[in-house]
Motif scaffolding. Sequence first.
Motif, PDB file in Angstrom:
ATOM      1  N   GLY A 250       0.804  -1.214   0.000  1.00  0.00           N
ATOM      2  CA  GLY A 250       0.000   0.000   0.000  1.00  0.00           C
ATOM      3  C   GLY A 250       0.839   1.266   0.000  1.00  0.00           C
ATOM      4  O   GLY A 250       2.020   1.272   0.361  1.00  0.00           O
ATOM      5  N   ALA A 251       0.197   2.365  -0.379  1.00  0.00           N
ATOM      6  CA  ALA A 251       0.887   3.651  -0.512  1.00  0.00           C
ATOM      7  C   ALA A 251       1.486   4.121   0.805  1.00  0.00           C
ATOM      8  O   ALA A 251       2.565   4.731   0.816  1.00  0.00           O
ATOM      9  CB  ALA A 251      -0.094   4.699  -1.036  1.00  0.00           C
ATOM     10  N   ARG A 252       0.827   3.841   1.909  1.00  0.00           N
ATOM     11  CA  ARG A 252       1.294   4.322   3.210  1.00  0.00           C
ATOM     12  C   ARG A 252       2.752   3.973   3.458  1.00  0.00           C
ATOM     13  O   ARG A 252       3.526   4.798   3.961  1.00  0.00           O
ATOM     14  CB  ARG A 252       0.412   3.718   4.306  1.00  0.00           C
ATOM     15  N   TYR A 253       3.149   2.764   3.109  1.00  0.00           N
ATOM     16  CA  TYR A 253       4.483   2.269   3.444  1.00  0.00           C
ATOM     17  C   TYR A 253       5.544   2.837   2.494  1.00  0.00           C
ATOM     18  O   TYR A 253       6.671   3.147   2.914  1.00  0.00           O
ATOM     19  CB  TYR A 253       4.468   0.742   3.424  1.00  0.00           C
ATOM     20  N   HIS A 254       5.178   2.993   1.238  1.00  0.00           N
ATOM     21  CA  HIS A 254       6.101   3.629   0.284  1.00  0.00           C
ATOM     22  C   HIS A 254       6.314   5.094   0.650  1.00  0.00           C
ATOM     23  O   HIS A 254       7.450   5.596   0.619  1.00  0.00           O
ATOM     24  CB  HIS A 254       5.533   3.521  -1.132  1.00  0.00           C
ATOM     25  N   LEU A 255       5.240   5.785   1.030  1.00  0.00           N
ATOM     26  CA  LEU A 255       5.360   7.198   1.382  1.00  0.00           C
ATOM     27  C   LEU A 255       6.122   7.372   2.692  1.00  0.00           C
ATOM     28  O   LEU A 255       6.840   8.372   2.875  1.00  0.00           O
ATOM     29  CB  LEU A 255       3.966   7.824   1.479  1.00  0.00           C
ATOM     30  N   ARG A 256       6.018   6.399   3.572  1.00  0.00           N
ATOM     31  CA  ARG A 256       6.825   6.456   4.808  1.00  0.00           C
ATOM     32  C   ARG A 256       8.303   6.380   4.468  1.00  0.00           C
ATOM     33  O   ARG A 256       9.120   7.118   5.047  1.00  0.00           O
ATOM     34  CB  ARG A 256       6.438   5.315   5.739  1.00  0.00           C
ATOM     35  N   ALA A 257       8.652   5.510   3.521  1.00  0.00           N
ATOM     36  CA  ALA A 257      10.053   5.391   3.113  1.00  0.00           C
ATOM     37  C   ALA A 257      10.533   6.640   2.378  1.00  0.00           C
ATOM     38  O   ALA A 257      11.697   7.039   2.508  1.00  0.00           O
ATOM     39  CB  ALA A 257      10.229   4.162   2.223  1.00  0.00           C
ATOM     40  N   MET A 258       9.647   7.270   1.608  1.00  0.00           N
ATOM     41  CA  MET A 258      10.020   8.459   0.841  1.00  0.00           C
ATOM     42  C   MET A 258      10.063   9.716   1.699  1.00  0.00           C
ATOM     43  O   MET A 258      10.880  10.612   1.465  1.00  0.00           O
ATOM     44  CB  MET A 258       9.016   8.649  -0.302  1.00  0.00           C
ATOM     45  N   TYR A 259       9.163   9.798   2.680  1.00  0.00           N
ATOM     46  CA  TYR A 259       9.041  11.003   3.498  1.00  0.00           C
ATOM     47  C   TYR A 259       9.075  10.629   4.983  1.00  0.00           C
ATOM     48  O   TYR A 259       8.088  10.805   5.698  1.00  0.00           O
ATOM     49  CB  TYR A 259       7.743  11.740   3.191  1.00  0.00           C
TER      50      TYR A 259
END
Length: 540
Positions: A250-259
């Motif tokens: 899910g997007a939540r985990y990718h965005l956590r890694a990015m930001y």
Amino acid sequence: MFVSFFPTSIREVVPRHAGSWLVKLMLLMTLMITVSGSTAAAAPASLDKTRQAQLEAQLTGELQRVVNAQRRIEGQGRDVAVSARFVRDNRQQLGLVIDLSETYVPRVFGAEMEDLEHELSTVCHQLLRDIVVVRNVEFRYGGKDVYHYFPEQLEEDKQARTVSAASAWPMAAATVVTASGHGIYYHYGFKDWRAQRDPSNGIVEDFLTPNYATELSLWLSRRSEAASHFPRSTSSDEHEPSSQPWSNVGARYHLRAMYPDRPEIWHSLPNASDNLRERNEDIRSRPLFANVIGANALFHMHTNAANDAAASGASAFFQTGRVKDQQLADNILCYMKELIQAKDSYKNYKVSSKASGGNYAENRLATMPSVIIEAGFHTNPSDAAALKDPVFRTAAMKGVEKGYRLTAEDKGCEPFKIDRIPDASGMQNTYIPVEVHYQGYPQFAVTAKVEVVSCPSGWICSGGELEYLDQEDTPLVYEVMCNGISWSPATFRFKTSLSDLDGVSPAAVEHNMTCLPPGIRSNSGTDERPSISVRPQKTL
């Protein structure tokens, strides 16, 4: 007597990058197209009182049946009464209010509750689809709206709606977010990683939607000059906590890694303790990410589901009350229908005539125009087959891009069609212009096909094709010449059709052309017999 066109093989030696007028001058007669079936008329937007009462009773009964069968989530009671009634908003658009008992209110208004509401609104839209256009479905609980029970949603909605209304559409170099729906998440109750949607007809929505987001980004880049951003990862590397590829997560985990320093994007519910808290944050992370990067538009790619396997077709949802979002969503459906139904295999594929208002976090939290796009029902075997077909995917996403581009250009829903072709006449041995007046916004190059319907006695007639490489406003013009000597007028009947680069092919139109005798001997033709040749008019 002989009627002829220059051979279509000329087009094969003309470089594709050559100027449009030069190609048309050389082709002399080269038009190409197929004819699509007519589209069904939209359902009416009005009801008489008797029919309205009948439909309200029918909807109430069907909704009660569905609510009784639904599983209950935390905080909901077992006994729930439901009623449905039609209303009109301040723009006189027809809407539907579904009123449920206060016992239907859950402890947390998140993804699970949105799913339950979506199931009920889908029942209504499917039942009313061919009867009346419902622009918005609103839910009440004991007569009160959701904001009475969850006031924080009201503040989110007010802020996003205000910012969205003030935002301007860019004409070029736009930043767009194409969000693929769902993705695996961590469930605190089962203590495992799982998809947000169950498999059906060989499809897991979480793993299919990235293909649609990627396809849409391609056409946004090529045709709208828009740079797309993905909330979910596209990497095939392993996401260690789940042991699955990052592209499935899910997007939540990718965005956590990015930001990592921006938890307000991916950890927007820090006080939540329910088992689905990361799923809820995942849904919210997509619009919150779009807000942070200053996106100009946000598209959420989804497939739909229903307990009724007969439910089918594409639809779109916007945040209730946001006019700009509604315009964008309507245009998207208009051009999805045009592009999808241009394919022979999908000429009968259902696409909603108008988008529906709703209250979904994906749209509500966005500070720019935001649309949820349901490409089809993965619970319907026929829709599921289409959803897996790259031909369908490309057509659908070209339609989304076209809807976005034309909305940005302040243009509405106007499918491609031939409006009229006036009869033409002129002297023999002079070029006679034929005007093809069209409506809509075809994707150039546009090809045309001219066929002979009737040919006067003593003449031999043949048709041909031509191509307009560069975009041209209506009318498109080609020219006809009667070569030779005929001492009486000769009237020919032609059928001209058009087709654009995407295969959108409106119905052909028949028209007449009359050659008048000038008494001038032709310098062309076959054995000095009269003939007709056709060329596109040079555009300077």
